[in-house]
Every structure is written in C-alpha cells, then in structure tokens.
Design a protein around this motif. Structure first.
Motif, PDB file in Angstrom:
ATOM      1  N   ASN A 737      15.034  -8.426   1.214  1.00  0.00           N
ATOM      2  CA  ASN A 737      14.173  -7.463   1.885  1.00  0.00           C
ATOM      3  C   ASN A 737      12.993  -7.075   0.992  1.00  0.00           C
ATOM      4  O   ASN A 737      11.853  -7.024   1.447  1.00  0.00           O
ATOM      5  N   LYS A 744       5.126 -10.177   2.762  1.00  0.00           N
ATOM      6  CA  LYS A 744       4.600  -9.802   4.057  1.00  0.00           C
ATOM      7  C   LYS A 744       3.342  -8.940   3.945  1.00  0.00           C
ATOM      8  O   LYS A 744       2.339  -9.166   4.623  1.00  0.00           O
ATOM      9  N   ARG A 788       7.715   2.821   9.840  1.00  0.00           N
ATOM     10  CA  ARG A 788       6.798   1.728   9.552  1.00  0.00           C
ATOM     11  C   ARG A 788       5.504   2.361   9.093  1.00  0.00           C
ATOM     12  O   ARG A 788       4.954   3.239   9.747  1.00  0.00           O
ATOM     13  N   GLY A 789       4.995   1.918   7.988  1.00  0.00           N
ATOM     14  CA  GLY A 789       3.825   2.558   7.395  1.00  0.00           C
ATOM     15  C   GLY A 789       2.509   1.949   7.863  1.00  0.00           C
ATOM     16  O   GLY A 789       2.471   1.060   8.715  1.00  0.00           O
ATOM     17  N   GLY A 804      11.236  -1.568  10.443  1.00  0.00           N
ATOM     18  CA  GLY A 804      11.322  -0.245   9.759  1.00  0.00           C
ATOM     19  C   GLY A 804      12.756   0.076   9.362  1.00  0.00           C
ATOM     20  O   GLY A 804      13.072   1.204   9.032  1.00  0.00           O
ATOM     21  N   ALA A 808      15.692   1.210   4.598  1.00  0.00           N
ATOM     22  CA  ALA A 808      16.776   2.173   4.818  1.00  0.00           C
ATOM     23  C   ALA A 808      18.114   1.498   4.535  1.00  0.00           C
ATOM     24  O   ALA A 808      18.979   2.063   3.850  1.00  0.00           O
ATOM     25  N   PHE A 833       9.017  -1.937  -6.191  1.00  0.00           N
ATOM     26  CA  PHE A 833      10.318  -1.415  -5.749  1.00  0.00           C
ATOM     27  C   PHE A 833      11.338  -1.731  -6.825  1.00  0.00           C
ATOM     28  O   PHE A 833      11.364  -2.830  -7.367  1.00  0.00           O
TER      29      PHE A 833
HETATM   30  P1  ADP Z   1       9.425  -3.197   7.766  1.00  0.00           P
HETATM   31  O1  ADP Z   1       9.194  -4.041   6.546  1.00  0.00           O
HETATM   32  O2  ADP Z   1      10.289  -3.809   8.722  1.00  0.00           O
HETATM   33  O3  ADP Z   1       8.252  -2.510   8.242  1.00  0.00           O
HETATM   34  P2  ADP Z   1      10.776  -1.661   5.800  1.00  0.00           P
HETATM   35  O4  ADP Z   1      11.816  -0.618   5.919  1.00  0.00           O
HETATM   36  O5  ADP Z   1      11.120  -2.839   5.001  1.00  0.00           O
HETATM   37  O6  ADP Z   1      10.333  -2.010   7.244  1.00  0.00           O
HETATM   38  O7  ADP Z   1       9.486  -0.986   5.181  1.00  0.00           O
HETATM   39  C1  ADP Z   1       9.055   0.225   5.696  1.00  0.00           C
HETATM   40  C2  ADP Z   1       7.614   0.408   5.464  1.00  0.00           C
HETATM   41  O8  ADP Z   1       7.336   0.509   4.057  1.00  0.00           O
HETATM   42  C3  ADP Z   1       6.761  -0.689   5.844  1.00  0.00           C
HETATM   43  O9  ADP Z   1       6.450  -0.636   7.226  1.00  0.00           O
HETATM   44  C4  ADP Z   1       5.528  -0.544   4.996  1.00  0.00           C
HETATM   45  O10 ADP Z   1       4.644   0.381   5.567  1.00  0.00           O
HETATM   46  C5  ADP Z   1       6.089  -0.026   3.721  1.00  0.00           C
HETATM   47  N1  ADP Z   1       6.267  -1.140   2.772  1.00  0.00           N
HETATM   48  C6  ADP Z   1       7.444  -1.734   2.422  1.00  0.00           C
HETATM   49  N2  ADP Z   1       7.263  -2.632   1.440  1.00  0.00           N
HETATM   50  C7  ADP Z   1       5.937  -2.611   1.124  1.00  0.00           C
HETATM   51  C8  ADP Z   1       5.108  -3.330   0.196  1.00  0.00           C
HETATM   52  N3  ADP Z   1       5.626  -4.237  -0.661  1.00  0.00           N
HETATM   53  N4  ADP Z   1       3.774  -3.042   0.169  1.00  0.00           N
HETATM   54  C9  ADP Z   1       3.275  -2.127   0.996  1.00  0.00           C
HETATM   55  N5  ADP Z   1       3.987  -1.403   1.903  1.00  0.00           N
HETATM   56  C10 ADP Z   1       5.314  -1.650   1.967  1.00  0.00           C
END
Ligand code: ADP
Length: 854
Positions: A737, A744, A788-789, A804, A808, A833
């Motif tokens: 992940n 991604k 989702r950011g 999203g 979690a 991370f």
């Molecule tokens: P998803 O990847 O399915 O959107 P995640 O729970 O993995 O859901 O991530 C939640 C949110 O955190 C993402 O939608 C994104 O906005 C932010 N995010 C996660 N990893 C990154 C990253 N490497 N760079 C930028 N934003 C990130």
C-alpha cells in the motif's frame, strides 16, 4: 632654799612629771586626782568632764567622796569661783571654808582648776579640805598643773573615742552595703537593711514600708530576744501603723526626723501617737534613690530617756540609703527577669500556635500562657461569628468563665469597640469608662476592674479580639499591650492555618466524592500499585468490596487480569490505554496514567454499547458488500460481453464508463471486505518474518507499475537479517500500500526510496517519494477510513484511482503488531510514510543505521 620652797618645787615637779598611761586614760585620771589630794593635803578631790550634748559638767572620778553623791554642774552655774575659773583659765579657791556653798565637795575649803588645753575646757578639777585652811598659791599652782594634765588626757580620750566611732561606722556601712546589694531580691534586700539598721542603732524595732502601686504594706523587724547572731531578724509580716504627721513630711521632704518623749522632740500629735504605741523614741528615714521615694523606714526605742543623736541619725540614714539602692537593683532585676520570662512565654505561644492543627487546644493553651505572662486574672479570646455581628467567646485562660459561649454584640462594650476600630485599648478603671458594659460581667461571672483589649487581625480583616482582664498591680501598661498584640498575631496565624487546612480538607473530600460518584470506573493506587481508592462504578463493574480493597496490591484485587498487571507493572510506560473486560461482561476502555505525588490512576469508560454498534456496523457492511459483489460481477460480465458490439462513439464512451465504475466499485467492496476482515479478527498469525523479504516482494510486485510511470525505486537491503514477529501477508499488504501510493501520487519520473533502520528494540521502515506531498490540514486525516485527499483528485478529469481505505487498513495492521505508523510530509516536497515494529530479539546488537540513499 626654804623647806616650803623645796616642798613646793618637789610638789610641782611631781605634778608635772608623774608619768601617766595614755593607753588607759581612766586609770591615769584616777591617779591624777589621788595625786591632787595628796599634794595639796586635801580630804576630797573630784574630776568633772564637760558634756557637749547637755552643756554641763558631769562628775567622772572622785577621791574621798562617792561619785553618786556628786551632782551635775551646769556650765552656766552662777558661782564666783566657777565664773573666774572658766573665764580666766586658772585655779581659784574659796576663802577658807566660807563661800564654798554651791560648789562640789562643799563644805570646807574648796579649790577648782580648769582642765584647759588648746583653747578648750574639757572639765574641772576640784579639791577640798575640812580643816578650814585656805589653799595657798602653791597648792593652786599644783592643782593647775594637774588639771592641765587631766585636760590632755581627756582631749586624747575624746579623740580616740571619735576615731573609734568613725572606724566602727565605716565597717558597719561596708558590711551593710556588701550584704544588701548582694541580695538581688527585694525581700532579702529589705531584710538585710533592717538587720544592719538594728545592729547599728541598737533600736528595738525596725519597720519598713514600701510604697508600691497603692498597696501600703509595712513589715516589722526585730532582733530575736537572747540571740546575738548577726543579721538575724524576725519579721511580723504586714502590720498597721498609725498615721503620724511626721511620716508624710519625711516622704515629701525626703529628710529624716526624730521623735523623743524625754526631752520632748516632735509635734504633739506625733508624741502622743508614739506614747500610745509604747515607745520612747523614734527616727523616721526616707527610703529613696535620688528624688524617687520608694518607702519609709522607722526605728523605734523602748528604753526610757533614750535620745537619738546626730551621729546615730547619720549612720542610720546611710544604711537606709544603701538599702534603697539594693531595693531598686532588686526591682530592676525582677523586671528584667519577668521580661525574659514574658519573652519565653511568647515563644511558647508561637510554638503552640504553629505546631498544632488542633485549633481549639492551641487557642486555649495560648490564652493560659498569655494570662500567666501578664499575670492578669483572666485572658479571653473572642471570635467574630459568621454574620460578623457578634463576638463569641472561644478560649480563656486563668479564671474559668462561668458561661462558655458568652457572646457580645459588635456594638457593645470595650471588645466591640476594639473590633470595630481595629485598635487596641487599655481601660484601667472600667467604672469611669462609658464603653464598659456591666451586662458582660453578669454573663462571665467576673467583676471587671481593668481591661486590656487588642484586635485579632489578618490581612487587615478583624477576626476577633483578645482581652486581658484585671491586672493585680492595678493597671495595664503599654508593654502589656505590646505583649498581648504579639499573642494576637500568633493567634491570627493559627486561625489562618486552620482555615486553610479546613479548606484543603473540604476540597479533598469534594474531590473524593466526585471521584467516588462519577460514572466512569476509577481505580487509584500508590506508585507501587497498592490500592488507594476504588470508586463505586469500578467496584460494581469488577464486583469488588471497595473498602476492603484499600491498601492491597492491585494484582491481588484484579487477579489474573490485565488491569491488575498494568497497575503493578514498573516497566510499563505511562500513560497507556487498554481495553478490558469485566466479570459482568462489559468492555471498558481504560486509560492508566501517573498522578504526581499520588501514584497511578485508571479511568475506565464503559464502551460495551459502542462495541456492539461497531460489531453491528461491521456485520451490516459485510453483508451489504457481500451481497453487492454478485450483481456487480454480473454487470461487469455484461459490459465485457458488449465490448465487441458495433457501437457509436458515444455508446462506446458510455460502455467505458460502465467498465471503470464497476471496477472501482469492485475494488471498494473488496477493500471494505478486507478492512472488516482485518479489523474484526484479532487472531493474527505471529511468525518470525524477515523484513528484507517483505520489502523485496512488495517492490518486485509493483515494479511494472513503477516502470510504466518511469519511477526509480531505491532500496539497499540491511547487512544483517532483521526479524520481526508477525503475519507476512498482512504486513505485505501494508508495504504494498505504501509503495503503490508513492507510485500512484508521484508524477512520472519520480524517485522512491525505501530505507530500513533498526536498533535493539525496533525496526523502522520508511517509504519516501518526491511527489506532491500532503497539505498540513490533511495530515491528521489520511489514516481515516474512506478519506481521499487533494492529491487523489488534483486532475478532476482523470482522478487517481483508490478507495481511501488503504492507509486505514495499514495502520490497523501495524498496531495489531504492536507497532506505529505515521507520516512526515510537506505540500510540494514529497511524503515519507514510516512504520516501526518491535524487533524480534536476536543475539546480535546493532546501532541505528543512518538513513542514506544509495
Ligand atoms: P487511496 O490511496 O486509496 O486514496 P489511502 O488510504 O491509501 O487511499 O490514502 C489516503 C489519501 O492519502 C490519499 O487519497 C492521498 O490523498 C493521501 N496519500 C497517500 N499516500 C500519498 C503519497 N505518497 N503522496 C501524496 N498523498 C498521499
């Protein structure tokens, strides 16, 4: 030379040259008159000595006649022979037997010569014969010589006597001053003075009256009968003496005076009083230092005809003066001593007031000390009641009050005035003071005569008053006031302390009540884990007897239960949280933390209901997701079948949308199902897993995706094998992940670094990218379900796929493994991370490896 001439010469020679013993003048004088008799052929001879006090000649020695037959001779006796003898200083004889009448030794021929030397007549020498022959000139010359020699003897004897007297007086004074000033004590100084006075004056009685604050005590001293022990006197204690007018005069003029019955000296009233008391003479002396009268001293005689001469008076007054100094010294010393003991009492009060929390006892004791210190009849402490309207009696020392709860209204009396005006007051005669309120005496059962009252204040606020009642010396002084004010300051401190203590105690019991009554279960222990308190909720939840639990170790009460272990554990890092179940099957969320100066506290909230809702939610989601999956699959299948149909451009776009929508719904549902599965099952597989293997597998799996976006992935495997305990599949999904997010969200050609760091306890893995980063306000939310950011939707036409749920789920998995997952990121600067997992103990030790790109 005729016989007569020869005889005369030999008579004169003998008269002039006979040796005389000056050491015993009496014998020598006796010898002289015998010689006068012999040399002049007389029958009788006598020597009279002049006595200054009575201005007369007194017979002292006689020959041929008894001395008791001779009478005194006034110096002014009118006789031609005497007149001539005294004025011409030479011997004169009567003419034969005629003319001797009125002279001593008469009848017969009488001759008299003056004992004259150095311009002074010391006496008279007489000779007489009964043959009637007149004395010849030769006889008279012989008599003159003998009389002159007697004069020398008398002069010598008188001088010796006065010298002896002077010596005697000095030695008496020396002894007196030595023993009086050495006595250091009032009564002893008086006793010594009386003893020396009696000895020096040979009086029968000595009386001393000390003027002291109006009490006119008189003490009487006398030499014990039949005893000659020096300085022993007996005293009659306080006696009454009639009011002699002379006493007032001596006191006001500070000059001594005498009263004699014979011859009478003194006023008629004084003489009458002296006679009525049975004395013959008295001398009265002022007892004074400088101009300060301390009292009167009286010496009394009983012998008839006793007179007191100037010298005696002088000596007695000198002894009295020494007595006055001794007395004053003793008084000064007493004052100094009583000051010292007052200071001592004050410090006792201070100690009493500050060392005990038993206010009532402290106040009571300090009133007792204060009463002793001031020697008042009583000392009482009044405190203002809560309404501030009445002064209520709280403590007393000395005479016990008849009524314990005497109350004075604030408008009343001396105490009320002092409390209202915040100012001390001395009233030494209450009857003449308008503030005095006799009704209070009726309540207290005391007869007040003098009062000293001081306010009891703290920070400018009056708490009450302290009163000293009835000074036995008659009046209270400023010094007494200062002393009592000090006592009041101490009492105020004690009251303050007690109030403070009471407030703290009240606060404490309020807190305790809150703790006991609160709905949350609370357990309080000492730092070592011994129970201090188990509140009602906790007692009910765990079925514990709260009272019996106190003082016992927590793991005894919560036996074989995580709560007991956590409260006792000395290695556990606090604060910590844990979910615990109770014997009543409730689920509690416990927070254990440290309370400074107390120990540990576990506060537990009942989350049973929340838990149930959570379970219901999971079940619901599970069913829904499951039930949605099949129809979705059908739609997807249908869409696939339509792929080859001859569709218009528009129709083909719609078909593509269907494809994407079913794909994302499928992955959402898969994600949800996975989340539910992971979160609801606690039974994770724990097996030693090599962290390097985990990372490699994830990178390999995702390599095609990274290559498609032209990303480089850097990873330097650790030189040693790092093991963690865990579920390889779940941990792999976490790793995937984090790396897939980095791929991604980072634009094409990005750089991704995977780094492993470790120490003895932990292994930390970080995944770093140079992507868009995460805005500050999103950081706390990225681990929420379904969040989702901004990065995911930066291009609204081409949103980045996702659910999203990934982060979690990752966080849940890492925490299930006893680790932590967190993020460090800044918008525009990429994201990192990280997760840390407990390291499985290996014999090797390592140090934290620096985070280097290679
Ligand atoms: P998803 O990847 O399915 O959107 P995640 O729970 O993995 O859901 O991530 C939640 C949110 O955190 C993402 O939608 C994104 O906005 C932010 N995010 C996660 N990893 C990154 C990253 N490497 N760079 C930028 N934003 C990130």
């Amino acid at each position: 030379m005729t016989d007569d001439v020869r005889m005369l010469q030999s008579n004169l020679y003998r008269a002039a040259t006979t040796s005389l013993d000056f050491d015993s003048p009496g014998e020598a004088l006796d010898e002289l008159i015998q010689l006068a008799n012999e040399l002049t052929g007389s029958d009788r001879a006598a020597l009279y000595e002049f006595d200054q006090a009575s201005a007369s000649f007194t017979p002292r020695f006689s020959e041929g006649v008894s001395i008791s037959d001779l009478g005194r001779l006034s110096s002014t006796a009118d006789h031609p022979v005497l007149r001539e003898v005294i004025s011409n200083h030479r011997a004169v004889a009567t003419d034969g037997s005629a003319g001797s009448m009125g002279l001593p030794l008469a009848p017969g021929s009488v001759a008299c010569a003056p004992c004259f030397t150095g311009d002074k007549t010391y006496g008279l020498m007489f000779i007489a014969n009964d043959q009637g022959k007149a004395y010849s000139d030769e006889d008279l010359s012989t008599l003159d010589v003998l009389a002159a020699r007697a004069a020398e003897l008398l002069a010598f004897a008188r001088q010796t006597a006065s010298q002896n007297y002077l010596f005697h007086k000095l030695s008496l004074l020396y002894q007196a001053s030595h023993s009086i000033t050495g006595s250091h004590e009032r009564d002893e100084a008086i006793r010594q003075m009386a003893a020396h006075l009696l000895k020096a004056s040979s009086a029968n009685i000595c009386e001393v009256q000390i003027l002291e604050d109006g009490t006119e005590q008189i003490r009487r001293f006398q030499q014990p009968l039949g005893q000659s022990v020096p300085h022993t006197v007996v005293t009659d204690g306080p006696i009454q003496v009639p009011n002699y007018p002379i006493h007032d005069q001596v006191l006001s003029e500070l000059m001594p005076a005498t009263i004699n019955l014979q011859p009478p000296v003194g006023s008629g009233e004084d003489l009458a009083l002296l006679q009525s008391e049975g004395y013959t003479a008295a001398a009265v002396f002022p007892l004074a230092v400088g101009n300060d009268p301390l009292g009167l001293v009286r010496i009394l005689y009983e012998q008839p005809g006793r007179q007191i001469d100037e010298q005696e008076m002088e000596l007695a007054q000198a002894i009295v003066n020494i007595g006055a100094i001794g007395l004053q010294d003793a008084i000064h010393l007493e004052t100094a001593e009583s000051r010292a003991s007052q200071l001592q009492a004050l410090s006792e009060i201070g100690r009493e007031m500050t060392s005990t929390l038993d206010l009532e006892a402290a106040l009571e004791n300090s009133m007792r000390y204060a009463q002793e210190m001031l020697q008042a009849e009583a000392c009482v402490l009044f405190l203002l009641d809560e309404g501030g309207e009445e002064l209520v009696l709280k403590a007393s020392g000395g005479r016990v009050m008849r009524v314990k709860d005497v109350a004075i209204r604030l408008e009343e009396g001396i105490a009320g005035w002092v409390a209202r005006n915040k100012s001390p007051l001395i009233v030494n005669d209450v009857r003449t003071n308008p503030l005095y309120h006799s009704a209070i005496d009726a309540q207290t059962g005391m007869l007040t005569s003098s009062v000293l009252c001081v306010p009891l204040e703290t920070r400018g606020e009056v708490l009450g008053v302290i009163e000293a009642i009835n000074n036995p010396r008659g009046s209270f002084t400023k010094t007494d006031q200062q002393m009592l004010s000090s006592v009041a300051s101490w009492a105020a401190i004690a009251l303050d302390n007690a109030n403070l203590f009471q407030r703290v105690a009240e606060e404490r019991s309020r807190l305790e009540a809150t703790l006991v009554e609160t709905a949350d279960a609370v357990v309080l222990t000492t730092p070592a884990g011994y129970i201090v308190l188990v509140n009602k909720a906790a007692a009910q939840a765990f079925r514990i007897n709260a009272e019996k639990a106190v003082g016992r170790p927590a793991d005894d009460i919560f036996f074989d239960h995580p709560l007991g272990e956590s409260l006792m554990s000395q290695t556990l890092e606090l604060p910590t949280t844990l979910e615990v179940t109770t014997p009543t099957d409730r689920t509690l969320y416990a927070t254990i933390s440290e309370v400074p100066d107390v120990g540990r506290v576990a506060v537990m909230q009942d989350i049973t209901a929340l838990k149930q809702i959570d379970n219901m939610r999971a079940q619901l989601l599970g069913t829904a997701a499951h039930d949605l999956k099949n129809p979705l699959n059908a739609i997807r299948l249908g869409a696939d079948l339509l792929a080859d149909a001859p569709f218009s451009e528009q129709q083909r776009k719609a078909l593509d949308m269907m494809h994407r929508a079913t794909d994302s719904m499928t992955s959402l549902i898969t994600g949800l199902l996975e989340t539910i599965r992971v979160e609801s099952t606690a039974n994770i597989l724990f097996e030693p897993t090599n962290i390097n293997d985990l990372i490699r597998r994830a990178i390999e799996d995702l390599r095609p995706l990274a290559d498609a976006k032209k990303h480089t992935i850097q990873y330097v495997p650790p030189q040693e094998s790092l093991l963690i305990m865990g579920d390889p599949n779940r941990l792999n999904s976490v790793m995937s992940n984090l790396i897939s997010n980095a791929i991604k969200f980072t634009n094409e050609g990005g750089k991704i670094h995977v780094v492993v760091m470790w120490n003895d306890e932990e292994v930390t893995v970080s995944v770093k990218d140079n992507g868009p980063g995460i805005p500050e306000e999103e950081l706390p939310r990225v681990f929420e379900h379904l969040f989702r950011g901004r990065a995911a939707v930066s291009d609204p036409n081409n949103p980045i796929e996702g659910t999203g749920l990934g982060l979690a789920l990752a966080k849940t998995v890492i925490e299930q493994h006893g680790g932590r997952l967190w993020v460090e990121s800044e918008e525009g600067k990429g994201s990192t991370f990280l997760f840390a997992l407990p390291r499985e103990a290996t014999p090797k030790t390592g140090s934290l490896k620096p985070d280097v790109d290679r």
